[in-house]
Design a protein around this motif. Structure first.
Motif, short mmCIF file in Angstrom:
data_model
loop_
_atom_site.label_atom_id
_atom_site.label_comp_id
_atom_site.label_asym_id
_atom_site.label_seq_id
_atom_site.Cartn_x
_atom_site.Cartn_y
_atom_site.Cartn_z
N CYS A 1 12.88 28.38 -26.50
CA CYS A 1 12.56 27.14 -27.20
C CYS A 1 12.30 26.02 -26.19
N TYR A 2 11.12 25.40 -26.30
CA TYR A 2 10.76 24.27 -25.45
C TYR A 2 10.44 23.05 -26.32
N HIS A 3 10.49 21.88 -25.70
CA HIS A 3 10.16 20.64 -26.40
C HIS A 3 9.08 19.90 -25.62
N ILE B 1 7.03 19.02 -22.25
CA ILE B 1 6.70 19.59 -20.93
C ILE B 1 6.11 18.45 -20.11
N THR C 1 11.21 19.60 -19.93
CA THR C 1 10.97 20.54 -18.84
C THR C 1 9.87 20.02 -17.93
N PHE D 1 8.43 24.38 -15.72
CA PHE D 1 7.86 25.22 -16.78
C PHE D 1 6.96 26.30 -16.19
N GLN E 1 9.08 28.99 -14.70
CA GLN E 1 9.75 29.82 -15.70
C GLN E 1 8.78 30.82 -16.33
N PHE F 1 7.68 26.28 -29.29
CA PHE F 1 7.67 24.86 -28.98
C PHE F 1 7.94 24.07 -30.26
N GLN G 1 2.75 19.63 -24.76
CA GLN G 1 2.65 21.08 -24.95
C GLN G 1 1.20 21.53 -24.83
N ALA H 1 1.57 23.03 -21.26
CA ALA H 1 2.06 24.38 -21.55
C ALA H 1 0.92 25.35 -21.83
N GLY I 1 15.52 22.38 -18.76
CA GLY I 1 14.66 21.79 -17.74
C GLY I 1 15.29 21.78 -16.37
#
Length: 304
Positions: free
Chosen positions: A82-84, A86, A102, A107, A110, A146, A153, A157, A284
């Protein structure tokens, strides 16, 4: 996400203490007892994901067998990240915020770690078919999600995911669509047309545990219609704001056409496990190696 959204959306502002607790649980509770500081020196490349090899079903019978709730719960959990936001950190970002914001280079590291370790990104329909019908997944599968519809994003991302041949799942808070620093309808349509999945994250991040009958219309039904009009595809997947849920919410989601819903690190519901699928916030603060190690520990050791 939350630094910006708390200021703009009152529902999120009232829940700031709750999200702090949930972030702590999501990032740390489901991991091993090793400290994160010690993870950097560990071997993070060992393979731990072998999706249910003993339960393989032939192509002739796969559509005729539906797994029970107990069987779904017993299956090995597939990593869901789960990301929010970037973006690079700002001086005003709090320590808590840095867990869910992040930096771009982090990012990229990762995602590269996932690719270099042989992981394949999957989408919700694939996960659903694995859990319900026993369909096979790539040996090393991961879902990359996300939340909130943040423009970063799309800007940061998406190019990185494309570089490594990955697809993502975007859970959209529809009140934000077209607002400054959030994605617009054209960008969401582009993501959907490119093979990514667009799911619901409510209208304005209102806590599901507090819903009245009217809220189910405002927060679930109407956002699904908005997203379906944008993408031309049915909305069947949902992520709970703050990762919080209650038993009463599960049948409400089901009768509104949601096939599966995603929590964070809390305990799953044994009767409706499809509506409490776990995700892990990819901090992050973590390098690619650390993230990979924590992810493997989290999803290889957790069952219920």
């Amino acid at each position: 996400m939350f630094n910006i959204a708390f200021q703009k959306f009152p529902q999120m502002n009232r829940s700031i203490s709750l999200i702090g607790t949930m972030i702590f649980l999501a990032v740390f509770n489901s991991c091993s007892t090793q400290s994160v500081n010690s993870i950097e020196s560990d071997d993070a490349t060992s393979q731990v994901l072998i999706p249910n090899a003993n339960d393989t079903i032939s192509d002739n019978t796969i559509e005729n067998k539906t797994a029970s709730s107990a069987e779904i719960t017993a299956k090995r959990q597939i990593p869901v990240l789960c990301y929010h936001q970037i973006r690079d950190w700002k001086a005003t970002d709090s320590k808590t915020a840095k867990e869910i914001i992040t930096p771009v280079a982090v990012f990229n590291d990762q995602i590269k770690a996932l690719a270099d370790s042989g992981y394949t990104s999957i989408l919700p329909d694939q996960l659903y078919d694995y859990l319900v019908y026993g369909k096979e997944l790539p040996e090393k599968s991961v879902m990359i999600t996300f939340d909130d519809n943040d423009l970063s994003q799309y800007e940061h991302a998406v190019p990185t995911l494309k570089k490594h041949g990955f697809k993502g799942v975007y859970f959209i808070m529809t009140v934000t669509i077209g607002r400054p620093r959030y994605m617009n309808k054209t960008q969401l349509k582009e993501l959907s047309d490119d093979g990514n999945v667009i799911g619901s994250h409510t209208w304005d991040h209102h806590n599901v545990q507090k819903y009245t009958e009217e809220d189910w219309i405002t927060q679930i039904e109407k956002p699904s219609k908005v997203l379906e009009e944008i993408t031309g595809k049915k909305v069947e997947y949902f992520a709970y704001p703050f990762g919080t849920w209650n038993v009463e919410a599960l049948p409400e989601l089901e009768k509104r056409g949601i096939k599966a819903a995603f929590i964070l690190a809390t305990k799953r519901d044994e009767n409706k496990p499809l509506y409490t699928i776990r995700r892990m916030i990819a901090s992050g603060n973590w390098s690619g190696k650390t993230m990979l190690h924590v992810m493997q520990k989290t999803f290889s050791l957790s069952r219920n």
